[in-house]
Design a protein around this motif. Structure first.
Motif: not given
Length: 373
Positions: A275-296, A321-323
């Motif tokens: 899963d992945a999600m934008f974590v700020n309003s301008n969409g420049q920062r993304v949080m995601f989960v891949d095989e290497g872990g929880l990343k930003q 599933y990010f809230s």
């Protein structure tokens, strides 16, 4: 019905007291290192996992063979509250909008009589004004209703906006709303047809909705057309969409698609993306989960930071599933290497308001029940 509590036990973690709650009937493997994060481990296959728009509860359905908005008296729906840390069971989907039969008929809700009178799933916008659903005519088309004006539209975009997600919406009907409720991205699937991703925007201008097929008019990436297979998130104002065009490990491309200028930014990743999600309003920062872990990922520097190497897409075989507010992360192991279990993390730390700022520092993940309320 609320599952009764058996006992509480305490742990000292990072100077904080963590309260782990066990529920009646649960059997947690003793060698599970993530036991303190577990909210479900009855071993049943789970489907239709989705956060409430307010991020205060996680809803999922136990697969007893009768799935959909109604479970036919099986009480297979579960709603876990991050406030009370209790799970409430019900026969119907707790997130289903409360519409009258007249409204459902007016909006042309799809209803099936097999195996019983089953009504389409419907999805509220964040501001609760709009509802998306499967329509009766054309069959399986996507509809949108404005609950404030009573108007509705069937988004029959050249017979591509079709979905068979009447009983299980996991793979056939994924909807992500922009936080401002003026746009949504939607993945639809009607086997044996292909998977399509559309972006619907300008919703506040009801008579001039903009519908864009991101599958057939998507970008060129690395000299090749990009056909999205995973829809992950949409930015605050709907101008950016997170997409991935491969399911197999280390396959495909993971991109931020920028609709206004048709450019993309590629995000480095490892293996499957849960899963992945934008974590700020301008969409420049993304949080995601891949095989290497929880990343930003931070676009201005193209830097990927590992926030937690233990939370991986290998573990989240059934999905992550990010809230919507970015504070919580649910992990479903999909039964891989152990009974089916669902885990929940508070990734916002003790000050979740910091999570959506560009200066957020990664905090250590702590058991959900250790956070003050």
């Amino acid at each position: 019905m609320i599952r009764g509590l058996i006992r509480s036990h305490f742990r000292l973690i990072g100077g904080l007291i963590a309260i782990g709650i066990l529920f009646q009937g649960q059997v947690v493997a003793q060698d599970d290192p993530n036991e303190k994060y577990c909210i479900y481990d009855y071993g049943n296959n789970l489907v239709n996992i989705r956060w409430a728009n307010d991020s205060l509860s996680l809803v999922y359905q136990e697969d007893y063979g009768v799935n959909g908005v109604s479970s036919g008296g099986n009480n297979s729906w579960n709603q876990y509250s991050v406030v009370t840390h209790q799970t409430v069971e019900s026969d119907t989907w707790p997130l289903q909008p409360s519409l009258t039969p007249t409204q459902q008929q007016t909006f042309e809700f799809y209803t099936s009589t097999n195996p019983f009178n089953q009504t389409t799933f419907a999805f509220y916008s964040p501001n609760l004004r709009y509802v998306i659903y499967i329509a009766q005519n054309p069959q399986y088309a996507i509809g949108i209703a404005d609950l404030q004006t009573g108007q509705h539209q069937i988004l029959d975009e050249a017979d591509e906006l079709l979905s068979a997600g009447l009983y299980v919406f996991d793979d056939a009907l994924k909807i992500v709303w922009s936080p401002d409720s003026n746009a949504f991205a939607i993945l639809t699937q009607l086997p044996p047809l292909a998977t399509y991703v559309h972006l619907v925007s300008n919703i506040s201008n009801w008579d001039n909705l903009v519908i864009r097929n991101l599958t057939e008019s998507g970008p060129i990436v690395d000299g090749r057309p990009f056909y999205p297979l995973q829809l992950l998130d949409i930015s605050t104002n709907g101008s950016r969409v997170l997409l991935h065009d491969g399911y197999a490990p280390n396959s495909g491309r993971f991109i931020v698609w920028k609709g206004e200028d048709t450019t993309v930014t590629q995000i480095p990743f490892q293996g499957a993306i849960a899963d992945a999600m934008f974590v700020n309003s301008n969409g420049q920062r993304v949080m995601f989960v891949d095989e290497g872990g929880l990343k930003q990922f931070y676009e201005p520097t193209a830097r990927v930071t590992i926030l937690n190497p233990s939370i991986t897409s290998t573990w989240a075989a059934g999905g992550a599933y990010f809230s919507p507010d970015g504070r919580y992360l649910a992990i479903y192991n999909g039964g891989a290497h152990s009974p089916d279990a669902l885990y929940l993390f508070d990734i916002g730390g003790t000050n979740p308001a910091l999570f959506r700022t560009d200066t957020r520092e990664a905090s250590l993940l702590q058991p959900l029940n250790s956070q003050p309320h």
